[in-house]
Every structure is written in structure tokens, then in C-alpha cells.
Design a protein around this motif. Sequence first.
Motif, PDB file in Angstrom:
ATOM      1  N   ILE A  46      -7.614   2.732   6.211  1.00  0.00           N
ATOM      2  CA  ILE A  46      -7.754   1.332   5.790  1.00  0.00           C
ATOM      3  C   ILE A  46      -6.778   0.395   6.498  1.00  0.00           C
ATOM      4  O   ILE A  46      -6.890  -0.814   6.393  1.00  0.00           O
ATOM      5  CB  ILE A  46      -7.608   1.176   4.267  1.00  0.00           C
ATOM      6  CG1 ILE A  46      -6.215   1.607   3.816  1.00  0.00           C
ATOM      7  CG2 ILE A  46      -8.690   1.935   3.534  1.00  0.00           C
ATOM      8  CD1 ILE A  46      -5.934   1.302   2.366  1.00  0.00           C
ATOM      9  N   GLY A  85      -3.521   0.014   5.953  1.00  0.00           N
ATOM     10  CA  GLY A  85      -2.593  -0.587   4.996  1.00  0.00           C
ATOM     11  C   GLY A  85      -1.196  -0.778   5.558  1.00  0.00           C
ATOM     12  O   GLY A  85      -0.459  -1.639   5.102  1.00  0.00           O
ATOM     13  N   PHE A  86      -0.830   0.003   6.547  1.00  0.00           N
ATOM     14  CA  PHE A  86       0.490  -0.127   7.161  1.00  0.00           C
ATOM     15  C   PHE A  86       0.334  -0.084   8.671  1.00  0.00           C
ATOM     16  O   PHE A  86      -0.326   0.789   9.217  1.00  0.00           O
ATOM     17  CB  PHE A  86       1.427   0.999   6.716  1.00  0.00           C
ATOM     18  CG  PHE A  86       2.763   0.922   7.386  1.00  0.00           C
ATOM     19  CD1 PHE A  86       3.697  -0.007   6.980  1.00  0.00           C
ATOM     20  CD2 PHE A  86       3.070   1.768   8.437  1.00  0.00           C
ATOM     21  CE1 PHE A  86       4.936  -0.090   7.607  1.00  0.00           C
ATOM     22  CE2 PHE A  86       4.301   1.690   9.075  1.00  0.00           C
ATOM     23  CZ  PHE A  86       5.229   0.758   8.653  1.00  0.00           C
TER      24      PHE A  86
END
Length: 87
Positions: free
Chosen positions: A7, A9-10
Amino acid sequence: MNAVLGIGGFDLARALEYKPTFLEPEYPFEWAGAFELGAWQLLTGLQEGPDPSIEVVICEAQSGDELDPLKAAERVFTLFSTCRYGG
């Protein structure tokens, strides 16, 4: 699996762009220093500032501290955290 892990996210590049010091260690204190004190000698002469409180950790230097200040900082961080938070 890709739906969870992919995804984005980081993103390290994005984190470093936002905060260039992201990978550098952070300590819960503003300043650290080393002083050579004789037996029962006290460090005095603190300047007044906007925060009237101060927390101090005093410890004996270990051999090699002058050669590796990051190692010394990590040791003092552990002592400070233990004294402050009972860790």
C-alpha cells in the motif's frame, strides 16, 4: 499479501525529504556534555532560561567513550530513561 504490504504506507525517500535527519538518533534531552570532575566537585554556573526545571544524569565515563561518542550517548540515554521512567 500485496494488498497489505504494497500500500506504500511508508516511503523512506519521502520521510527523508520531509525530515532530513529521520535516520539520525533522537534523544529525550536537549544537550549532553562531558566534564572531568574531581572527587566531590560539583558542576555549577547553569544559566537561567525559559524552563525553570532541569534534570541531570551524572555518570562515570567508561573507557572508549572519548573514541565513540555515539556509544556514550546511547549509554547515557539508557541511564536517563531508567532514572526518569523507571525502565
